[in-house]
Design a protein around this motif. Structure first.
Motif, short mmCIF file in Angstrom:
data_model
loop_
_atom_site.label_atom_id
_atom_site.label_comp_id
_atom_site.label_asym_id
_atom_site.label_seq_id
_atom_site.Cartn_x
_atom_site.Cartn_y
_atom_site.Cartn_z
N TRP A 28 3.44 -6.87 6.92
CA TRP A 28 2.02 -6.97 7.25
C TRP A 28 1.30 -5.63 7.05
O TRP A 28 0.19 -5.60 6.51
N LEU A 29 1.92 -4.55 7.47
CA LEU A 29 1.27 -3.24 7.29
C LEU A 29 1.16 -2.90 5.81
O LEU A 29 0.15 -2.33 5.36
N LEU A 30 2.19 -3.23 5.03
CA LEU A 30 2.14 -2.99 3.58
C LEU A 30 1.02 -3.81 2.94
O LEU A 30 0.26 -3.32 2.10
N TYR A 31 0.92 -5.07 3.37
CA TYR A 31 -0.13 -5.93 2.82
C TYR A 31 -1.51 -5.39 3.17
O TYR A 31 -2.39 -5.31 2.31
N TYR A 32 -1.72 -5.04 4.44
CA TYR A 32 -3.03 -4.53 4.86
C TYR A 32 -3.39 -3.26 4.11
O TYR A 32 -4.54 -3.06 3.71
N PHE A 33 -2.40 -2.38 3.91
CA PHE A 33 -2.68 -1.13 3.20
C PHE A 33 -3.12 -1.41 1.77
O PHE A 33 -4.11 -0.84 1.29
N SER A 34 -2.40 -2.30 1.08
CA SER A 34 -2.77 -2.61 -0.31
C SER A 34 -4.11 -3.31 -0.37
O SER A 34 -4.92 -3.07 -1.27
N ARG A 35 -4.38 -4.16 0.62
CA ARG A 35 -5.65 -4.91 0.63
C ARG A 35 -6.84 -3.98 0.87
O ARG A 35 -7.90 -4.16 0.27
N THR A 36 -6.68 -3.00 1.72
CA THR A 36 -7.80 -2.11 2.04
C THR A 36 -8.07 -1.10 0.93
O THR A 36 -9.14 -0.47 0.91
#
Length: 636
Positions: A320-328
């Protein structure tokens, strides 16, 4: 009332009557420093009696740093008293402008007035400090002072005032309460009581407000009385908090505040305080839980701040943190850097069997891959197949927003290969969004994607209808990032309809917004459309110069897909200018920059084949060209 109090009151009442029997003319009596009198002093009791017994022709004006216990509420009900608090005396922006222009003869721009008002919240003492400094500065230096030096200067002067006049005279317990409670943006009485383990918090805070200790109160339904400090005063208290309390005490208070917010299910507030406490083990689960809501709300900046506050090692292995980082960071960093992070997140979600995580990460993975030049790390065909398979296996009642997102990005992937399938995907997204009452932003986005697919197949009338629906929805609730895509789509529509002036106007708006919001990849697409527009306007020399400029930049930065696109449009420009040899040269170069295995480039490669067919039609037939033309015919 006791006899000991009643007797002086009667005596003072008689004094008031005798004093004003001899005075018939209107009188204004101004008394300052009322807060310096103790409430049991005979002079205080006399003034209280005077306030209640004064004749109509006496106007009594009392100044005090705190509200005196005079029974003012009774006088207010009788319309015999008017009470002005700090909030009433604070200047609004227009009064602030008038203060500088009329009283101090200083002319300021609207942005300068807004900045000063924001820093002082209209506090007259702060405005006086500003004006005294500005009067000493040459007019040419005022802008720099207001934008760069003003905050430090005003804080230095204001903090000295707060220390000497407000904080130092307070009892130790009140002083400690003010400093510790300053970590809160707003103070709810029950919350503060639990945080500081203090009873009767409402009474304490009301007393602080009554004493005008730069505390403002407001009643909120469901919360009761809510208090906040004047921003400058809070900055001062926070400085005390950070310099007078030990690191252990500060960390303990921040973490306790985070836990209290978590108990109340106010997770965004909880995250803020957990991060300040360095309690990452508490912050991470909360970020995992609410992060997707911030993504849907296009609050990437807030989410990115949380992620950047975490130690870098905490992101690894957490999908989830990896996804949020890439999304932002999807619009501000290279897709080539973003894709490995996204694919890692998707793989971890797959292993964990997290369907929701699979939906959102695969959706973003497909969307980001469409932006990548050259060979995709994971073939688009593989990603699209995974997306269709995933959507077919998920219960239709589960994760509507996540399914909408994946359908929309399937639209992006299919757009270059099968535009009609792309249109179907975006329509699925819109129907799910509307049926499940998804956020308006998602509905608009789905319509914009439908619009784009229709432009590929040149269904102009249907695209026009969808465009009007998008415009109607955007009026209900504007979204800057989505409006950028809308302007882009409008520009293409106007180009297809032959209204080139309107197309150019849309692209100019788009260019400004891309620069303002940092949308570097939409800016790249805009270059292609600008080149095409210049050609359609017959501005061939300008198109050539613009194309050569951006071609050099693209090659230097290794953006070979962009370079291939630019060469294609330069070839078209030369074709319509009548320079067929140069057009051939550009199209041959373009073909070398665009690998045939790149899934998202199929549409463009077929268009190149068609134009090559036009150019080589008078020459000896070429088997390769004929084969490419047949493939293009089958595709279109």
């Amino acid at each position: 009332m006791s006899q000991s109090v009643l007797e002086p009151t009667l005596r003072y009442r008689e004094w008031v009557q005798v004093m004003f029997e001899q005075i018939n003319d209107p009188v204004q009596l101004v008394l300052d420093g009322l807060d310096r009198l103790t409430t049991n002093a005979s002079s205080f009791l006399f003034l209280k009696t005077l306030a209640h017994e004064a004749p109509p022709h006496l106007r009594l004006i009392m100044l005090s740093r705190e509200e005196p216990p005079f029974g003012l509420q009774e006088l207010k009900i009788k319309q015999q008293a008017q009470v002005l608090t700090n909030g009433d005396l604070a200047f609004n922006p227009e009064e602030t402008r008038a203060f500088f222009r009329v009283m101090r003869k200083i002319t300021l721009s609207s942005s300068q007035v807004a900045r000063i008002h924001s820093s002082t919240e209209g506090w007259v003492g702060g405005l006086l400090l500003f004006s005294e400094t500005l009067e000493k500065l040459p007019e040419g230096e005022r802008e720099k002072y207001i934008s760069e030096k003003m905050p430090d200067h005003i804080k230095k002067e204001a903090f000295r005032f707060f220390e000497e006049v407000i904080l130092s005279p307070q009892q130790v317990e009140i002083r400690e309460f003010l400093i510790k409670s300053s970590i809160l943006d707003k103070m709810e009485t029950k919350f503060v009581g639990e945080l500081l383990e203090t009873k009767d918090m409402e009474e304490v805070l009301q007393e602080a407000a009554r004493k005008h200790l730069f505390v403002q109160s407001n009643y909120e339904e469901g919360k009761g009385w809510v208090f906040r400090y004047h921003q400058l005063f809070r900055d001062f208290l926070l400085l005390k908090f950070n310099t007078e309390l030990s690191p252990e005490t500060r960390q303990s208070l921040y973490k306790k505040a985070g836990l209290l917010f978590q108990q109340r299910d106010r997770l965004e507030d909880a995250i803020q305080y957990f991060l300040k406490a360095g309690a990452y083990e508490s912050a991470i689960p909360a970020i995992e839980k609410v992060g997707l809501d911030l993504v849907w709300s296009v609050r990437n900046t807030d989410l990115l701040k949380w992620l950047q506050a975490l130690p870098e090692k905490t992101l690894q292995g957490n999908p989830w943190l990896l996804y949020y980082f890439s999304r932002t960071t999807v619009w501000t960093t290279s897709p080539a850097k973003n894709l490995p992070i996204l694919y890692q997140a998707f793989t971890l979600f797959e292993k964990a069997g997290d369907l929701r995580g699979c939906l959102v990460s695969l959706s973003t993975l497909i969307g980001t891959t469409t932006l990548l030049g050259g060979q995709e790390p994971v073939p688009m065909s593989v990603l699209l197949t995974k997306g269709e398979d995933l959507l077919s296996t998920i219960d239709q009642d589960l994760y509507p927003r996540e399914r909408v997102s994946l359908w929309m990005n399937l639209n992006s992937g299919f757009c270059f290969f099968n535009p009609r399938k792309a249109y179907q995907a975006s329509q699925n997204a819109y129907l799910i969004a509307r049926t499940n009452k998804a956020p308006l932003m998602m509905q608009i986005f789905a319509l914009i994607r439908s619009f784009g697919a229709l432009m590929f197949v040149q269904e102009i009338s249907l695209a026009d209808e969808i465009s009007k629906e998008i415009e109607k929805l955007l009026k209900k609730q504007p979204f800057p990032e989505i409006e950028v895509e809308y302007h882009f789509s409008q520009g293409i529509l106007f180009s297809f309809k032959g209204d080139l002036e309107k197309a150019e106007a849309e692209y100019k708006i788009l260019q400004k917004e891309c620069e303002r919001l940092g949308l570097i990849y939409l800016y790249t697409i805009l270059i292609h459309e600008y080149l095409n527009l210049k050609t359609n306007l017959g501005q061939h020399r300008e198109a050539e110069e613009l194309g050569q400029h951006f071609l050099q930049l693209a090659v230097a930065q290794g953006q070979f897909r962009t370079a291939g696109n630019i060469l294609y449009y330069l070839g078209i420009n030369c074709y319509f200018e009548g320079d067929y040899d140069k057009a051939k040269e550009y199209l041959q170069q373009s073909r070398k920059f665009l690998p045939a295995s790149n899934y998202s480039l199929i549409w463009l490669l077929h268009r190149i084949a068609v134009f090559r067919g036009f150019l080589w039609s008078q020459d000896e037939p070429d088997e390769t060209i004929l084969k490419d033309l047949q493939n293009a015919l089958d595709y279109f």
